[in-house]
Design an enzyme around this catalytic site. Structure first.
Site, PDB file in Angstrom:
ATOM      1  N   ARG A 171       0.824  -1.216   0.000  1.00  0.00           N
ATOM      2  CA  ARG A 171       0.000   0.000   0.000  1.00  0.00           C
ATOM      3  C   ARG A 171       0.856   1.264   0.000  1.00  0.00           C
ATOM      4  NH1 ARG A 171      -3.548   3.013   3.998  1.00  0.00           N
ATOM      5  NH2 ARG A 171      -5.426   3.640   2.827  1.00  0.00           N
TER       6      ARG A 171
ATOM      7  N   ILE B  91      -7.253   7.684  -1.131  1.00  0.00           N
ATOM      8  CA  ILE B  91      -7.122   6.231  -1.171  1.00  0.00           C
ATOM      9  C   ILE B  91      -7.978   5.710  -0.033  1.00  0.00           C
ATOM     10  CG2 ILE B  91      -4.979   6.348   0.186  1.00  0.00           C
ATOM     11  CD1 ILE B  91      -4.106   3.731  -1.113  1.00  0.00           C
ATOM     12  N   SER B  92      -8.848   4.749  -0.328  1.00  0.00           N
ATOM     13  CA  SER B  92      -9.846   4.319   0.645  1.00  0.00           C
ATOM     14  C   SER B  92      -9.215   3.639   1.856  1.00  0.00           C
ATOM     15  CB  SER B  92     -10.842   3.360  -0.002  1.00  0.00           C
ATOM     16  OG  SER B  92     -11.618   4.005  -0.973  1.00  0.00           O
ATOM     17  N   GLN B  93      -9.930   3.693   2.968  1.00  0.00           N
ATOM     18  CA  GLN B  93      -9.582   2.980   4.185  1.00  0.00           C
ATOM     19  C   GLN B  93      -9.441   1.484   3.878  1.00  0.00           C
ATOM     20  OE1 GLN B  93     -12.754   3.463   6.936  1.00  0.00           O
ATOM     21  NE2 GLN B  93     -11.935   2.052   8.469  1.00  0.00           N
TER      22      GLN B  93
END
Length: 221
Positions: free
Chosen positions: A33, A59-61
């Site tokens: 990530r 950027i999503s959780q």
């Protein structure tokens, strides 16, 4: 704490919070990530939080990525359309599970960065393009799965519904405004759409058209 230890801690958190699909967990473990976040946030790459990536996008959780990927019910023969490439992280996770990922981004700089990351990580089963996500990718349709990573309003875009194969699944945040969104799973049947409301979320809005590019700075004379 080392990067490996941070990743293990995150995977344990995902398991505790409902991500039980081993294929999804393995894909999240495989994708670094930190490659998908700005350098300023590298130390937060394995925290369970959304992070800014520019152009008003995030950027999503990781928990949201894990849960939304899980409810798609994926296997390795599927072709998936993703709406909203963003950093490319969600597409990268999908690419470790399914046969091919098609992903659309409306911000050219984000698309170019995402494609660079895909090449760096040799994720060759991802095809990305600049475009209006609400119109989908008709020339590559139908898709067995569609994942929308932006808030889609009260109803899913009609063009995306048309591009979903019969028996296929679309996962999309829906709601009248950002404060009342829910992740919804839609399954296309011969007679229409079967809808299942899942959990509340807050996503950036799904917008039409390609985003206008910032004007280039004029050269000094």
């Amino acid at each position: 704490m080392s990067t490996a230890a941070r990743k293990i801690r995150l995977l344990m958190l995902l398991r505790r919070n409902g991500v039980s699909d081993t294929g999804v967990l393995r894909a999240i473990e495989m994708i670094p990530r930190e490659v998908f976040v700005p350098p300023t946030f590298h130390d937060q790459a394995y925290e369970d939080t959304a992070l800014p990536i520019g152009h008003g996008q995030t950027i999503s959780q990781p928990l949201v990525v894990g849960l939304m990927t899980q409810v798609l019910d994926l296997h390795d023969r599927l072709r998936v359309l993703e709406i909203g490439t963003g950093s490319g992280y969600q597409a990268a996770v999908l690419s470790r599970i399914v046969r091919r990922v098609y992903t659309i981004e409306r911000h050219r700089p984000l698309l170019m960065e995402a494609e660079r990351r895909f090449n760096t990580l040799r994720l060759h089963n991802i095809t990305a393009r600049l475009g209006d996500g609400m119109r989908g990718w008709p020339e590559a349709a139908p898709f067995e799965r569609i994942l929308v990573t932006a808030g889609g309003g009260a109803e899913p875009p009609a063009d995306l519904v048309k591009q979903l194969a019969v028996g296929g699944v679309m996962v999309i945040p829906l709601g009248p405004d950002r404060r009342e969104q829910r992740v919804v799973r839609l399954r296309r049947t011969e007679s229409g759409l079967a809808r299942e409301d899942l959990w509340p979320v807050r996503f950036v809005p799904l917008l039409p058209d390609v985003a206008p590019e910032a004007p280039r700075a004029e050269r000094a004379s």
